[in-house]
Scaffold this active site. Structure first.
Site, PDB file in Angstrom:
ATOM      1  N   ARG A   1       0.847  -1.199   0.000  1.00 31.50           N
ATOM      2  CA  ARG A   1       0.000   0.000   0.000  1.00 31.50           C
ATOM      3  C   ARG A   1       0.877   1.242   0.000  1.00 31.50           C
ATOM      4  NH1 ARG A   1      -5.367  -1.138  -1.065  1.00 31.50           N
ATOM      5  NH2 ARG A   1      -5.712  -3.233  -0.267  1.00 31.50           N
ATOM      6  N   ILE A   2       0.349   2.299  -0.594  1.00 26.59           N
ATOM      7  CA  ILE A   2       1.092   3.557  -0.643  1.00 26.59           C
ATOM      8  C   ILE A   2       0.744   4.390   0.587  1.00 26.59           C
ATOM      9  CG2 ILE A   2       1.340   5.711  -1.941  1.00 26.59           C
ATOM     10  CD1 ILE A   2       0.572   3.847  -4.437  1.00 26.59           C
ATOM     11  N   LEU A   3       1.782   4.845   1.259  1.00 22.95           N
ATOM     12  CA  LEU A   3       1.561   5.698   2.425  1.00 22.95           C
ATOM     13  C   LEU A   3       1.662   7.160   2.001  1.00 22.95           C
ATOM     14  CD1 LEU A   3       3.636   3.705   5.073  1.00 22.95           C
ATOM     15  CD2 LEU A   3       1.146   3.726   4.752  1.00 22.95           C
TER      16      LEU A   3
ATOM     17  N   ASN B   1      11.954   1.084   3.125  1.00 22.97           N
ATOM     18  CA  ASN B   1      11.264   0.121   2.252  1.00 22.97           C
ATOM     19  C   ASN B   1      12.296  -0.757   1.553  1.00 22.97           C
ATOM     20  OD1 ASN B   1       9.068  -1.002   0.695  1.00 22.97           O
ATOM     21  ND2 ASN B   1       9.663   0.308  -1.020  1.00 22.97           N
TER      22      ASN B   1
ATOM     23  N   HIS C   1      12.726  -2.933  -1.931  1.00 25.81           N
ATOM     24  CA  HIS C   1      12.091  -3.047  -3.246  1.00 25.81           C
ATOM     25  C   HIS C   1      12.902  -4.003  -4.123  1.00 25.81           C
ATOM     26  CE1 HIS C   1       9.572  -1.882  -6.583  1.00 25.81           C
ATOM     27  NE2 HIS C   1      10.662  -1.778  -7.337  1.00 25.81           N
TER      28      HIS C   1
ATOM     29  N   ASP D   1       8.033   3.987  -4.329  1.00 31.50           N
ATOM     30  CA  ASP D   1       9.354   3.369  -4.528  1.00 31.50           C
ATOM     31  C   ASP D   1      10.404   4.428  -4.862  1.00 31.50           C
ATOM     32  OD1 ASP D   1       8.309   0.830  -4.017  1.00 31.50           O
ATOM     33  OD2 ASP D   1       7.700   0.581  -6.102  1.00 31.50           O
TER      34      ASP D   1
HETATM   35  C1  GRF Z   1       9.467  -8.795  -1.379  1.00 35.68           C
HETATM   36  O1  GRF Z   1      10.132  -9.350  -2.477  1.00 35.68           O
HETATM   37  C2  GRF Z   1       9.395  -7.305  -1.482  1.00 35.68           C
HETATM   38  O2  GRF Z   1      10.501  -6.727  -2.067  1.00 35.68           O
HETATM   39  C3  GRF Z   1       8.195  -7.150  -2.372  1.00 35.68           C
HETATM   40  O3  GRF Z   1       7.289  -8.087  -1.872  1.00 35.68           O
HETATM   41  C4  GRF Z   1       8.014  -9.203  -1.370  1.00 35.68           C
HETATM   42  C5  GRF Z   1       7.514  -9.494   0.020  1.00 35.68           C
HETATM   43  O4  GRF Z   1       7.950 -10.732   0.476  1.00 35.68           O
HETATM   44  N1  GRF Z   1       7.707  -5.799  -2.360  1.00 35.68           N
HETATM   45  P1  GRF Z   1       7.766 -11.182   1.987  1.00 35.68           P
HETATM   46  O5  GRF Z   1       6.320 -10.922   2.372  1.00 35.68           O
HETATM   47  O6  GRF Z   1       8.726 -10.410   2.836  1.00 35.68           O
HETATM   48  O7  GRF Z   1       8.071 -12.651   1.979  1.00 35.68           O
END
Ligand code: GRF
Length: 207
Positions: free
Chosen positions: A95-97, A111, A113, A149
């Site tokens: 979700r976007i904060l 975060n 990514h 992001d």
């Molecule tokens: C991760 O790869 C993260 O970068 C992406 O969603 C995935 C989440 O994985 N946004 P988890 O829930 O930590 O296993």
């Protein structure tokens, strides 16, 4: 002297990054942080079980349970404030904060990514990298600002794309890197060790 930084971890999915962070904290007495709350926007997020097994309090705020996103985010932020959180970790939180949250923890929301930002922002970073035919993608850990992001980069590590990679196989190797890089960056923030040029962070509790 202040105690360990109080961390909130926000999740939407399986919680493997949460598990890696909890393990890293467990393994390192000098880590400088403790997870005081795990929050999810989905009641079926597997990471909630990981939190419960670790004895960490959990809360679920589903967007659909609120009349609008503003009220959803205010309720979420209120819970984090109630737990006196110093640092917010987005670990697969989809979700976007907005400023509702960002204004309370400026420079203190991190975060992870699954791409080398600024390439492949958004929810399908692994798929998009594969479709683009890049030979190298990777992981970015960054501080969160008001764009998706986006924000000061704390660390990046490359992951090679192999000729026979599927989205699942590539994502699995990316996640292995996430599980090292995210805890390392969170430890850095908890200990007040910031990369040059990154904004300051306080764990002293002032807002
Ligand atoms: C991760 O790869 C993260 O970068 C992406 O969603 C995935 C989440 O994985 N946004 P988890 O829930 O930590 O296993």
């Amino acid at each position: 002297m202040h105690g360990p930084a109080r961390l909130a971890v926000l999740i939407s999915g399986a919680g493997s990054n949460l598990a890696a962070l909890l393990a890293a904290i467990d393994a390192d007495p000098e880590f400088g942080g403790e997870v005081v709350i795990v929050a999810s926007d989905r009641s079926d997020a597997g990471g909630l079980d990981i939190a419960r097994a670790a004895g960490v309090p959990t809360v679920v705020h589903q967007v659909g349970s609120y009349p609008d996103r503003g009220r959803w985010e205010r309720a979420l932020a209120a819970d984090l404030r109630h737990h006196d959180v110093d640092l917010v970790v987005l670990a697969g939180f989809m979700r976007i904060l907005t400023d509702v949250t960002l204004s309370h923890w400026p420079g203190r929301i991190v975060n992870v990514h699954p791409s080398l930002l600024p390439s492949f922002r958004g929810a399908h970073a692994v798929r998009d990298a594969l479709a683009h035919g890049v030979k190298l993608t990777g992981v970015t850990v960054h501080l969160v600002d008001e764009q998706v992001d986006h924000g000061p980069i704390l660390a990046q590590r490359g992951v090679e794309v192999l000729p026979d990679d599927t989205e699942a196989s590539l994502h699995a190797r990316i996640q292995q890197v996430e599980h090292e890089l995210l805890p390392a960056c969170v430890a850095m923030l908890c200990q007040g060790r910031l990369p040059e040029g990154a904004p300051g962070m306080s764990t002293s509790g002032e807002r």
